[in-house]
Design an enzyme around this catalytic site. Structure first.
Site, PDB file in Angstrom:
ATOM      1  N   PHE A  43       0.810  -1.221   0.000  1.00 23.99           N
ATOM      2  CA  PHE A  43       0.000   0.000   0.000  1.00 23.99           C
ATOM      3  C   PHE A  43       0.839   1.266   0.000  1.00 23.99           C
ATOM      4  O   PHE A  43       0.362   2.329  -0.388  1.00 23.99           O
ATOM      5  CB  PHE A  43      -1.009   0.011   1.158  1.00 23.99           C
ATOM      6  CG  PHE A  43      -0.442  -0.313   2.502  1.00 23.99           C
ATOM      7  CD1 PHE A  43       0.244   0.630   3.245  1.00 23.99           C
ATOM      8  CD2 PHE A  43      -0.609  -1.587   3.040  1.00 23.99           C
ATOM      9  CE1 PHE A  43       0.753   0.327   4.498  1.00 23.99           C
ATOM     10  CE2 PHE A  43      -0.110  -1.909   4.291  1.00 23.99           C
ATOM     11  CZ  PHE A  43       0.582  -0.945   5.021  1.00 23.99           C
ATOM     12  N   GLY A  46       1.395   3.672  -3.330  1.00 24.74           N
ATOM     13  CA  GLY A  46       0.526   4.775  -3.731  1.00 24.74           C
ATOM     14  C   GLY A  46       0.004   5.626  -2.594  1.00 24.74           C
ATOM     15  O   GLY A  46      -0.739   6.577  -2.811  1.00 24.74           O
ATOM     16  N   HIS A  47       0.373   5.321  -1.358  1.00 27.45           N
ATOM     17  CA  HIS A  47      -0.202   6.028  -0.189  1.00 27.45           C
ATOM     18  C   HIS A  47       0.892   6.430   0.785  1.00 27.45           C
ATOM     19  O   HIS A  47       1.042   5.783   1.818  1.00 27.45           O
ATOM     20  CB  HIS A  47      -1.211   5.122   0.507  1.00 27.45           C
ATOM     21  CG  HIS A  47      -2.154   5.843   1.422  1.00 27.45           C
ATOM     22  ND1 HIS A  47      -1.872   6.124   2.733  1.00 27.45           N
ATOM     23  CD2 HIS A  47      -3.386   6.348   1.204  1.00 27.45           C
ATOM     24  CE1 HIS A  47      -2.892   6.731   3.298  1.00 27.45           C
ATOM     25  NE2 HIS A  47      -3.829   6.874   2.378  1.00 27.45           N
ATOM     26  N   PHE A  48       1.595   7.329   0.670  1.00 26.41           N
ATOM     27  CA  PHE A  48       1.792   8.269  -0.425  1.00 26.41           C
ATOM     28  C   PHE A  48       3.248   8.162  -0.857  1.00 26.41           C
ATOM     29  O   PHE A  48       4.104   8.009   0.016  1.00 26.41           O
ATOM     30  CB  PHE A  48       1.492   9.694   0.027  1.00 26.41           C
ATOM     31  CG  PHE A  48       0.084   9.853   0.556  1.00 26.41           C
ATOM     32  CD1 PHE A  48      -0.972  10.059  -0.314  1.00 26.41           C
ATOM     33  CD2 PHE A  48      -0.179   9.788   1.920  1.00 26.41           C
ATOM     34  CE1 PHE A  48      -2.270  10.214   0.165  1.00 26.41           C
ATOM     35  CE2 PHE A  48      -1.472   9.939   2.403  1.00 26.41           C
ATOM     36  CZ  PHE A  48      -2.520  10.155   1.528  1.00 26.41           C
ATOM     37  N   VAL A  53       2.385   6.595   4.391  1.00 27.02           N
ATOM     38  CA  VAL A  53       1.554   6.557   5.594  1.00 27.02           C
ATOM     39  C   VAL A  53       0.611   5.362   5.460  1.00 27.02           C
ATOM     40  O   VAL A  53      -0.021   5.174   4.425  1.00 27.02           O
ATOM     41  CB  VAL A  53       0.733   7.866   5.744  1.00 27.02           C
ATOM     42  CG1 VAL A  53      -0.232   7.771   6.917  1.00 27.02           C
ATOM     43  CG2 VAL A  53       1.651   9.067   5.902  1.00 27.02           C
TER      44      VAL A  53
END
EC number: 4.2.1.59
Length: 142
Positions: A43, A46-48, A53
């Site tokens: 994850f 893309g986050h971030f 985070v």
């Protein structure tokens, strides 16, 4: 309880298995588990990208997986059982700090109520004793 044992009690698998170790269980009462958050978590791509985070919904999911293990152990279900417990609700969710790569997330769930197969839990996720997230979770057998 190590990861091999955890996989005997809940159906989640990579990349969605969000508990690494269970460190304390009191049947019908509470469970404490940990999730070691690494930069390799899918994850974080893309986050971030600029500041990784852990998504808040995945912190909630980590608490739900801890609750699932507590249910299975409380009901004395055998290893490899086929029962699955689904979310029935999330109330009063609050996020107090970000969870970043390198953090160790401590997950605590406590049984508040069991009625007609509906389980209600108080969940708390901390990093270094700092509250990251708290919520009330409800689950029911699917």
């Amino acid at each position: 309880m190590n990861i091999t044992d955890i996989k005997k009690y809940i159906p989640h698998r990579y990349p969605f298995l969000l508990i690494d170790r269970v460190i304390k269980i009191e049947k019908d009462k509470s469970l404490v588990a940990i999730k070691n958050v690494t930069v390799n978590e899918p994850f974080f791509t893309g986050h971030f990208p600029v500041r990784p985070v852990m998504p808040g919904v995945l912190i909630i999911e980590s608490l739900a997986q801890a609750a699932g293990i507590l249910i299975v152990k409380s009901l004395n279900l055998p290893e490899g059982h086929k029962d699955i417990y689904f979310f029935a609700g999330v109330d009063n969710a609050r996020f107090k700090r970000v969870v970043e790569p390198g953090d160790q997330l401590t997950l605590e769930v406590k049984v508040l109520k069991v009625h007609r197969g509906l389980w209600k839990f108080e969940g708390k996720a901390t990093v270094d004793d700092q509250l990251a997230c708290k919520a009330e979770l409800m689950t029911i057998k699917g």
